[in-house]
Scaffold this motif. Sequence first.
Motif, mmCIF file in Angstrom:
data_model
loop_
_atom_site.group_PDB
_atom_site.id
_atom_site.type_symbol
_atom_site.label_atom_id
_atom_site.label_comp_id
_atom_site.label_asym_id
_atom_site.label_seq_id
_atom_site.Cartn_x
_atom_site.Cartn_y
_atom_site.Cartn_z
ATOM 1 N N TYR A 5 0.831 -1.188 0.000
ATOM 2 C CA TYR A 5 0.000 0.000 0.000
ATOM 3 C C TYR A 5 0.868 1.241 0.000
ATOM 4 C CZ TYR A 5 0.683 0.510 5.101
ATOM 5 O OH TYR A 5 1.217 0.663 6.363
ATOM 6 N N VAL A 6 0.268 2.345 -0.406
ATOM 7 C CA VAL A 6 0.940 3.644 -0.380
ATOM 8 C C VAL A 6 -0.023 4.672 0.176
ATOM 9 C CG1 VAL A 6 0.261 4.158 -2.790
ATOM 10 C CG2 VAL A 6 2.203 5.357 -1.752
ATOM 11 N N ARG A 7 0.505 5.527 1.018
ATOM 12 C CA ARG A 7 -0.287 6.643 1.524
ATOM 13 C C ARG A 7 -0.127 7.823 0.571
ATOM 14 N NH1 ARG A 7 2.267 4.707 6.275
ATOM 15 N NH2 ARG A 7 0.792 3.825 7.784
ATOM 16 N N TRP A 8 -1.189 8.546 0.328
ATOM 17 C CA TRP A 8 -1.097 9.689 -0.569
ATOM 18 C C TRP A 8 -0.080 10.709 -0.064
ATOM 19 C CZ3 TRP A 8 -2.627 9.238 -5.284
ATOM 20 C CH2 TRP A 8 -3.756 8.462 -5.601
ATOM 21 N N VAL A 9 0.097 10.796 1.263
ATOM 22 C CA VAL A 9 1.029 11.779 1.821
ATOM 23 C C VAL A 9 2.413 11.179 2.056
ATOM 24 C CG1 VAL A 9 -0.773 13.183 2.869
ATOM 25 C CG2 VAL A 9 0.253 11.297 4.176
ATOM 26 N N GLY A 10 2.574 9.924 1.660
ATOM 27 C CA GLY A 10 3.883 9.302 1.821
ATOM 28 C C GLY A 10 3.833 8.102 2.748
ATOM 29 N N GLY A 11 4.708 7.177 2.506
ATOM 30 C CA GLY A 11 4.747 5.961 3.302
ATOM 31 C C GLY A 11 4.276 4.771 2.479
ATOM 32 N N ILE A 12 5.085 3.747 2.433
ATOM 33 C CA ILE A 12 4.798 2.560 1.625
ATOM 34 C C ILE A 12 5.109 1.312 2.438
ATOM 35 C CG2 ILE A 12 5.455 1.278 -0.447
ATOM 36 C CD1 ILE A 12 6.147 3.889 -1.799
ATOM 37 N N ASP A 13 4.336 0.282 2.209
ATOM 38 C CA ASP A 13 4.582 -1.017 2.833
ATOM 39 C C ASP A 13 4.408 -2.095 1.779
ATOM 40 O OD1 ASP A 13 3.026 -3.051 5.432
ATOM 41 O OD2 ASP A 13 5.123 -2.904 4.795
ATOM 42 N N TYR A 14 5.178 -3.160 1.883
ATOM 43 C CA TYR A 14 5.118 -4.268 0.943
ATOM 44 C C TYR A 14 5.030 -5.593 1.685
ATOM 45 C CZ TYR A 14 6.967 -0.958 -2.541
ATOM 46 O OH TYR A 14 7.161 0.111 -3.378
ATOM 47 N N ALA A 15 4.404 -6.544 1.038
ATOM 48 C CA ALA A 15 4.464 -7.920 1.522
ATOM 49 C C ALA A 15 5.875 -8.446 1.303
ATOM 50 C CB ALA A 15 3.454 -8.781 0.783
ATOM 51 N N ASP A 16 6.303 -9.325 2.178
ATOM 52 C CA ASP A 16 7.649 -9.875 2.062
ATOM 53 C C ASP A 16 7.847 -10.598 0.727
ATOM 54 O OD1 ASP A 16 7.968 -10.820 5.588
ATOM 55 O OD2 ASP A 16 8.259 -8.900 4.549
ATOM 56 N N SER A 17 6.794 -11.200 0.217
ATOM 57 C CA SER A 17 6.893 -11.997 -1.007
ATOM 58 C C SER A 17 7.197 -11.154 -2.252
ATOM 59 C CB SER A 17 5.610 -12.786 -1.230
ATOM 60 O OG SER A 17 4.504 -11.900 -1.329
ATOM 61 N N VAL A 18 6.953 -9.839 -2.170
ATOM 62 C CA VAL A 18 7.165 -8.989 -3.342
ATOM 63 C C VAL A 18 8.212 -7.903 -3.099
ATOM 64 C CG1 VAL A 18 4.776 -9.378 -4.036
ATOM 65 C CG2 VAL A 18 5.374 -7.265 -2.819
ATOM 66 N N ARG A 19 8.630 -7.753 -1.866
ATOM 67 C CA ARG A 19 9.593 -6.696 -1.533
ATOM 68 C C ARG A 19 10.867 -6.867 -2.333
ATOM 69 N NH1 ARG A 19 9.180 -3.924 3.128
ATOM 70 N NH2 ARG A 19 7.981 -5.653 4.030
ATOM 71 N N GLY A 20 11.334 -5.796 -2.930
ATOM 72 C CA GLY A 20 12.531 -5.851 -3.769
ATOM 73 C C GLY A 20 12.243 -6.140 -5.224
ATOM 74 N N ARG A 21 11.058 -6.626 -5.539
ATOM 75 C CA ARG A 21 10.673 -6.895 -6.932
ATOM 76 C C ARG A 21 9.571 -5.962 -7.417
ATOM 77 N NH1 ARG A 21 8.299 -11.557 -8.245
ATOM 78 N NH2 ARG A 21 7.356 -11.883 -6.181
ATOM 79 N N PHE A 22 8.676 -5.605 -6.523
ATOM 80 C CA PHE A 22 7.546 -4.739 -6.866
ATOM 81 C C PHE A 22 7.766 -3.351 -6.277
ATOM 82 C CE2 PHE A 22 3.990 -8.199 -7.284
ATOM 83 C CZ PHE A 22 4.798 -8.911 -8.150
ATOM 84 N N THR A 23 7.303 -2.350 -6.997
ATOM 85 C CA THR A 23 7.404 -0.968 -6.523
ATOM 86 C C THR A 23 6.073 -0.270 -6.726
ATOM 87 O OG1 THR A 23 9.754 -0.879 -7.124
ATOM 88 C CG2 THR A 23 8.635 1.214 -6.750
ATOM 89 N N ILE A 24 5.599 0.349 -5.662
ATOM 90 C CA ILE A 24 4.367 1.132 -5.728
ATOM 91 C C ILE A 24 4.743 2.609 -5.805
ATOM 92 C CG2 ILE A 24 2.268 1.790 -4.503
ATOM 93 C CD1 ILE A 24 2.274 -0.961 -3.199
ATOM 94 N N SER A 25 4.070 3.316 -6.667
ATOM 95 C CA SER A 25 4.260 4.760 -6.761
ATOM 96 C C SER A 25 2.905 5.425 -6.944
ATOM 97 C CB SER A 25 5.202 5.115 -7.911
ATOM 98 O OG SER A 25 4.673 4.674 -9.143
ATOM 99 N N ARG A 26 2.898 6.734 -6.805
ATOM 100 C CA ARG A 26 1.638 7.466 -6.918
ATOM 101 C C ARG A 26 1.857 8.758 -7.660
ATOM 102 N NH1 ARG A 26 4.277 8.913 -2.507
ATOM 103 N NH2 ARG A 26 3.929 10.939 -1.539
ATOM 104 N N ASP A 27 0.809 9.193 -8.338
ATOM 105 C CA ASP A 27 0.787 10.501 -8.987
ATOM 106 C C ASP A 27 -0.447 11.205 -8.441
ATOM 107 O OD1 ASP A 27 0.411 12.701 -10.677
ATOM 108 O OD2 ASP A 27 1.250 11.660 -12.401
ATOM 109 N N SER A 28 -0.241 12.038 -7.449
ATOM 110 C CA SER A 28 -1.366 12.680 -6.782
ATOM 111 C C SER A 28 -2.155 13.584 -7.717
ATOM 112 C CB SER A 28 -0.859 13.487 -5.580
ATOM 113 O OG SER A 28 -0.231 12.639 -4.646
#
Length: 121
Positions: free
Chosen positions: A50-73
Motif C-alpha cells: 500500500y501507499v499513503r497519498w502523503v507518503g509511506g509505503i509497505d510491501y508484503a515480504d513476497s514482493v519486496r525488492g521486486r515490486f514498486t508502488i508509486s503514486r501521482d497525486s
Amino acid sequence: QVQLVESGGGLVQAGGSLRLSCAASGRTSSSAVMGWFRQPPGKEREFVGYVRWVGGIDYADSVRGRFTISRDSAKNTVYLQMNSLKPEDTAVYYCAAGRYGSRMPKDYGYWGQGTQVSVSS
C-alpha cells in the motif's frame, strides 16, 4: 463514493515485467491509502502493498525488492511496477482505497474490478 479502475494486466514470461495502474475518481479525499491485493487461483485475497497519498509505503515480504508502488497525486493514480515476475505471482490484482494503512482486505472500503496477471514458466 470512490471509483477505482485498474489496467495493465496481461501475460508475461517468468523474469519479465508489468506495470499496473489504478485510477481513482469520486471522493478520493476520503481515502488516505491505496492498497494493492491479489487473489491467486483457488486462494484467498492477499496483501501486496500500500501507499499513503502523503507518503509511506509497505510491501508484503513476497514482493519486496521486486515490486514498486508509486503514486501521482495530480492524476489520482497509483502504479504497481512488477519486475522479476514469477509463476507464483499469477493472480487477479486489485487496487483498493482505505482510510489507513492496513494489510487486511477488510479495512478497505472501495475496490477496483481487478486485472489478470499471468506469468508463464
